[in-house]
Design a protein around this motif. Structure first.
Motif, PDB file in Angstrom:
ATOM      1  N   ARG A 262       0.550  -1.014   0.312  1.00  0.00           N
ATOM      2  CA  ARG A 262      -0.225   0.016   0.452  1.00  0.00           C
ATOM      3  C   ARG A 262       1.225   1.425  -0.368  1.00  0.00           C
ATOM      4  NH1 ARG A 262      -5.223  -0.532   0.543  1.00  0.00           N
ATOM      5  NH2 ARG A 262      -5.234   2.102   1.513  1.00  0.00           N
ATOM      6  N   VAL A 263       1.947   1.051  -0.586  1.00  0.00           N
ATOM      7  CA  VAL A 263       2.874   2.259  -0.849  1.00  0.00           C
ATOM      8  C   VAL A 263       3.160   2.262  -2.398  1.00  0.00           C
ATOM      9  CG1 VAL A 263       5.059   3.563   0.012  1.00  0.00           C
ATOM     10  CG2 VAL A 263       3.722   2.259   1.886  1.00  0.00           C
ATOM     11  N   GLY A 264       3.332   3.698  -2.595  1.00  0.00           N
ATOM     12  CA  GLY A 264       3.790   3.489  -3.805  1.00  0.00           C
ATOM     13  C   GLY A 264       5.435   4.243  -4.212  1.00  0.00           C
ATOM     14  N   HIS A 265       5.270   5.214  -5.415  1.00  0.00           N
ATOM     15  CA  HIS A 265       6.544   6.086  -5.306  1.00  0.00           C
ATOM     16  C   HIS A 265       6.379   7.089  -5.457  1.00  0.00           C
ATOM     17  CE1 HIS A 265      10.224   6.072  -7.707  1.00  0.00           C
ATOM     18  NE2 HIS A 265       9.996   7.652  -8.147  1.00  0.00           N
ATOM     19  N   PRO A 266       7.291   7.614  -4.236  1.00  0.00           N
ATOM     20  CA  PRO A 266       8.371   6.888  -3.882  1.00  0.00           C
ATOM     21  C   PRO A 266       8.353   6.663  -2.302  1.00  0.00           C
ATOM     22  CG  PRO A 266       9.620   8.968  -3.921  1.00  0.00           C
ATOM     23  CD  PRO A 266       8.325   9.036  -4.153  1.00  0.00           C
ATOM     24  N   PRO A 267       8.500   5.943  -2.369  1.00  0.00           N
ATOM     25  CA  PRO A 267       8.797   5.307  -0.278  1.00  0.00           C
ATOM     26  C   PRO A 267       8.785   6.265   0.317  1.00  0.00           C
ATOM     27  CG  PRO A 267       8.774   3.540  -1.141  1.00  0.00           C
ATOM     28  CD  PRO A 267       9.237   4.295  -1.672  1.00  0.00           C
ATOM     29  N   LEU A 268       8.362   6.725   1.633  1.00  0.00           N
ATOM     30  CA  LEU A 268       8.913   7.718   2.650  1.00  0.00           C
ATOM     31  C   LEU A 268      11.053   7.862   3.510  1.00  0.00           C
ATOM     32  CD1 LEU A 268       5.437   9.202   3.885  1.00  0.00           C
ATOM     33  CD2 LEU A 268       6.609  10.142   1.982  1.00  0.00           C
ATOM     34  N   LEU A 269      10.560   6.441   3.639  1.00  0.00           N
ATOM     35  CA  LEU A 269      11.840   5.954   4.273  1.00  0.00           C
ATOM     36  C   LEU A 269      11.642   5.888   5.905  1.00  0.00           C
ATOM     37  CD1 LEU A 269      14.949   7.043   2.434  1.00  0.00           C
ATOM     38  CD2 LEU A 269      13.554   4.537   1.975  1.00  0.00           C
ATOM     39  N   THR A 270      10.548   6.249   6.031  1.00  0.00           N
ATOM     40  CA  THR A 270       9.711   6.359   7.720  1.00  0.00           C
ATOM     41  C   THR A 270       8.623   4.869   8.145  1.00  0.00           C
ATOM     42  OG1 THR A 270       8.320   7.969   7.019  1.00  0.00           O
ATOM     43  CG2 THR A 270      10.685   8.239   7.864  1.00  0.00           C
ATOM     44  N   GLU A 271       8.552   4.735   6.939  1.00  0.00           N
ATOM     45  CA  GLU A 271       7.726   3.221   6.989  1.00  0.00           C
ATOM     46  C   GLU A 271       7.940   2.822   7.943  1.00  0.00           C
ATOM     47  OE1 GLU A 271       7.260   5.242   2.647  1.00  0.00           O
ATOM     48  OE2 GLU A 271       8.828   4.228   3.841  1.00  0.00           O
ATOM     49  N   PRO A 272       7.070   2.051   8.581  1.00  0.00           N
ATOM     50  CA  PRO A 272       7.547   0.181   9.322  1.00  0.00           C
ATOM     51  C   PRO A 272       7.836  -0.705   9.281  1.00  0.00           C
ATOM     52  CG  PRO A 272       5.826   1.113   9.612  1.00  0.00           C
ATOM     53  CD  PRO A 272       5.715   1.925   8.917  1.00  0.00           C
ATOM     54  N   GLY A 273       9.079  -1.120   9.385  1.00  0.00           N
ATOM     55  CA  GLY A 273      10.180  -1.900   8.993  1.00  0.00           C
ATOM     56  C   GLY A 273      11.710  -1.186   8.176  1.00  0.00           C
ATOM     57  N   VAL A 274      11.175  -0.484   7.409  1.00  0.00           N
ATOM     58  CA  VAL A 274      12.452   0.780   6.533  1.00  0.00           C
ATOM     59  C   VAL A 274      13.750   0.988   7.528  1.00  0.00           C
ATOM     60  CG1 VAL A 274      12.994   2.818   5.146  1.00  0.00           C
ATOM     61  CG2 VAL A 274      10.780   1.523   4.932  1.00  0.00           C
ATOM     62  N   GLU A 275      13.611   1.611   8.799  1.00  0.00           N
ATOM     63  CA  GLU A 275      14.159   2.512   9.957  1.00  0.00           C
ATOM     64  C   GLU A 275      15.289   1.218  10.433  1.00  0.00           C
ATOM     65  OE1 GLU A 275      12.185   4.845  12.361  1.00  0.00           O
ATOM     66  OE2 GLU A 275      12.089   6.322  11.309  1.00  0.00           O
ATOM     67  N   ALA A 276      15.025  -0.182  10.753  1.00  0.00           N
ATOM     68  CA  ALA A 276      16.034  -1.455  10.922  1.00  0.00           C
ATOM     69  C   ALA A 276      16.299  -1.666  10.096  1.00  0.00           C
ATOM     70  CB  ALA A 276      14.730  -1.905  11.704  1.00  0.00           C
ATOM     71  N   ALA A 277      15.742  -1.412   8.485  1.00  0.00           N
ATOM     72  CA  ALA A 277      16.731  -2.322   7.641  1.00  0.00           C
ATOM     73  C   ALA A 277      17.529  -1.066   6.854  1.00  0.00           C
ATOM     74  CB  ALA A 277      15.851  -1.924   6.487  1.00  0.00           C
ATOM     75  N   ILE A 278      17.434   0.358   7.270  1.00  0.00           N
ATOM     76  CA  ILE A 278      18.691   1.331   7.202  1.00  0.00           C
ATOM     77  C   ILE A 278      19.542   1.110   7.911  1.00  0.00           C
ATOM     78  CG2 ILE A 278      18.663   4.079   7.627  1.00  0.00           C
ATOM     79  CD1 ILE A 278      16.315   3.784   6.215  1.00  0.00           C
ATOM     80  N   ASP A 279      19.158   1.052   9.278  1.00  0.00           N
ATOM     81  CA  ASP A 279      20.158   0.707  10.633  1.00  0.00           C
ATOM     82  C   ASP A 279      21.016  -0.593  10.869  1.00  0.00           C
ATOM     83  OD1 ASP A 279      18.503   2.874  11.521  1.00  0.00           O
ATOM     84  OD2 ASP A 279      17.812   1.841  13.310  1.00  0.00           O
ATOM     85  N   ARG A 280      20.492  -1.729   9.910  1.00  0.00           N
ATOM     86  CA  ARG A 280      21.350  -2.620   9.325  1.00  0.00           C
ATOM     87  C   ARG A 280      22.007  -2.373   8.462  1.00  0.00           C
ATOM     88  NH1 ARG A 280      16.287  -5.491  10.258  1.00  0.00           N
ATOM     89  NH2 ARG A 280      15.373  -5.171   8.597  1.00  0.00           N
ATOM     90  N   LEU A 281      21.519  -1.607   7.007  1.00  0.00           N
ATOM     91  CA  LEU A 281      22.470  -1.178   6.548  1.00  0.00           C
ATOM     92  C   LEU A 281      24.019  -0.664   7.126  1.00  0.00           C
ATOM     93  CD1 LEU A 281      23.307  -0.640   3.067  1.00  0.00           C
ATOM     94  CD2 LEU A 281      21.980   1.656   3.664  1.00  0.00           C
ATOM     95  N   LEU A 282      23.616   0.536   7.576  1.00  0.00           N
ATOM     96  CA  LEU A 282      24.732   1.487   8.514  1.00  0.00           C
ATOM     97  C   LEU A 282      25.669   0.579   9.346  1.00  0.00           C
ATOM     98  CD1 LEU A 282      22.699   4.280   9.193  1.00  0.00           C
ATOM     99  CD2 LEU A 282      24.708   3.678   6.236  1.00  0.00           C
ATOM    100  N   ALA A 283      25.029  -0.795   9.936  1.00  0.00           N
ATOM    101  CA  ALA A 283      25.927  -1.130  10.580  1.00  0.00           C
ATOM    102  C   ALA A 283      27.045  -2.457   9.774  1.00  0.00           C
ATOM    103  CB  ALA A 283      25.856  -2.232  12.020  1.00  0.00           C
ATOM    104  N   ALA A 284      25.979  -2.802   9.023  1.00  0.00           N
ATOM    105  CA  ALA A 284      27.399  -3.862   7.919  1.00  0.00           C
ATOM    106  C   ALA A 284      28.217  -2.283   7.182  1.00  0.00           C
ATOM    107  CB  ALA A 284      26.193  -4.217   7.290  1.00  0.00           C
ATOM    108  N   VAL A 285      27.780  -1.285   6.510  1.00  0.00           N
ATOM    109  CA  VAL A 285      29.140  -0.304   6.437  1.00  0.00           C
ATOM    110  C   VAL A 285      30.009  -0.288   7.607  1.00  0.00           C
ATOM    111  CG1 VAL A 285      29.744   1.693   5.677  1.00  0.00           C
ATOM    112  CG2 VAL A 285      27.245  -0.092   4.617  1.00  0.00           C
ATOM    113  N   ASP A 286      29.170   0.480   8.730  1.00  0.00           N
ATOM    114  CA  ASP A 286      30.532   0.666   9.865  1.00  0.00           C
ATOM    115  C   ASP A 286      31.126  -0.347   9.744  1.00  0.00           C
ATOM    116  OD1 ASP A 286      29.909   2.695   9.765  1.00  0.00           O
ATOM    117  OD2 ASP A 286      28.043   2.959  11.245  1.00  0.00           O
ATOM    118  N   SER A 287      30.951  -1.796  10.056  1.00  0.00           N
ATOM    119  CA  SER A 287      31.716  -2.807  10.773  1.00  0.00           C
ATOM    120  C   SER A 287      32.316  -3.465   9.804  1.00  0.00           C
ATOM    121  CB  SER A 287      30.802  -4.145  10.739  1.00  0.00           C
ATOM    122  OG  SER A 287      30.386  -4.847   9.710  1.00  0.00           O
ATOM    123  N   ARG A 288      32.544  -3.084   8.006  1.00  0.00           N
ATOM    124  CA  ARG A 288      33.359  -2.758   7.167  1.00  0.00           C
ATOM    125  C   ARG A 288      34.474  -2.227   7.365  1.00  0.00           C
ATOM    126  NH1 ARG A 288      30.784  -5.605   1.835  1.00  0.00           N
ATOM    127  NH2 ARG A 288      30.266  -6.885   2.933  1.00  0.00           N
ATOM    128  N   GLY A 289      34.120  -0.939   8.095  1.00  0.00           N
ATOM    129  CA  GLY A 289      35.007   0.117   7.861  1.00  0.00           C
ATOM    130  C   GLY A 289      36.626  -0.335   8.567  1.00  0.00           C
TER     131      GLY A 289
END
Length: 289
Positions: A262-289
């Motif tokens: 029930r979301v089209g183009h483009p998502p707001l990036l504040t929807e449920p589940g997105v913020e947690a996914a962003i945190d996982r992405l950034l944690a993975a990047v930081d761990s490689r730093g």
């Protein structure tokens, strides 16, 4: 740079053709990998305000305003409003910032810029979030965009919010009046006694022209194979199809995909589940730093 309620500083850089371009610079922990946010076609730094507010402090967040948007100069030559010109501007910013590592969050056009940078082996790019965009863009979505982009002027904020609901209602069926007003305030400004789109209407000229698809579009995401990648996909999107999102996942098996019902183009990036996914992405990047 000037202050703004201590939330961000206004930063500026110069394009190769002499334009003064603007970004918001949110301060944060210098030990964490910074994030560079690039908005979509008619959007500006306000579009990433909620994302930047949440992440700032923990890491630096830089929100770009492309030429012809927000506080960036309008170009005297409409022919520079194309992907290569935008990529060149972002490369000039990256050179000015001199960041050893960074993540790009790209919404729509911003994601296309991220893909071009990734495919070219951009130094320092350590991770990417693609917000409802991929190597293949649906023609139906492009036709819809051609139908509304251009001069935008309304007599009041209420009229602007109603227009947003009429134009984008298919993409956000659960929005209420306050949500449409918030969208209007992100995408428009008050000028000369009216509410107008916060962009140069000339950006519509090239968008209206037929553009051939890249000969090898899937090469655009090959640069992401070795880095943390997140795809946020609106299930109602007419720009990124479910088939293209699935094909991206097959080619990038380590990429995380979040599909939003029930979301089209483009998502707001504040929807449920997105913020947690962003945190996982950034944690993975930081761990490689």
């Amino acid at each position: 740079m000037t202050g703004n309620e201590a939330r961000w500083r206004d930063g500026y850089w110069t394009s190769a053709d002499g334009l003064t371009l603007h970004y918001r610079d949110y301060p944060g922990d210098p030990a964490a990998t910074p994030v560079i946010c690039i908005p979509g076609l008619t959007r500006n730094a306000r579009d990433f305000a909620a994302v930047a507010d949440r992440l700032a402090g923990g890491r630096r967040v830089i929100v770009v305003e492309l030429r012809g948007r927000g506080m960036s100069d309008w170009s005297p030559d409409f022919a520079t409003y194309h992907a290569a010109g935008y990529v060149g501007d972002v490369r000039a910013l990256l050179a000015a910032l001199d960041l050893p590592r960074f993540v790009i969050f790209g919404t729509s056009l911003g994601g296309i810029i991220a893909m071009v940078l990734g495919a070219s082996g951009q130094s320092g790019l350590a991770g990417v979030l693609l917000n409802d965009i991929g190597p293949v863009i649906e023609e139906a979505g492009l036709e819809r965009i051609r139908g509304y982009i251009g001069p935008a002027r309304w007599p009041s904020w209420e009229a602007a919010a109603r227009a947003m609901a009429e134009t984008h209602g298919h993409a956000f069926p659960d929005f209420e009046a306050a949500d449409w007003r918030a969208m209007a305030e992100r995408l428009a400004i008050e000028k000369d006694g009216a509410i107008v789109g916060d962009y140069d209407p000339a950006i519509a000229i090239l968008v209206a022209m037929p553009t051939p698809a890249p000969a090898e579009p899937w090469r655009l995401i090959e640069g992401f194979e070795a880095m943390p990648t997140l795809l946020v996909h609106g299930a109602l999107s007419d720009i990124l199809s479910a088939g293209t999102a699935a094909a991206m996942a097959r080619r990038l098996p380590r990429m995380e995909t979040v599909t939003l019902p029930r979301v089209g183009h483009p998502p707001l990036l504040t929807e449920p589940g997105v913020e947690a996914a962003i945190d996982r992405l950034l944690a993975a990047v930081d761990s490689r730093g």
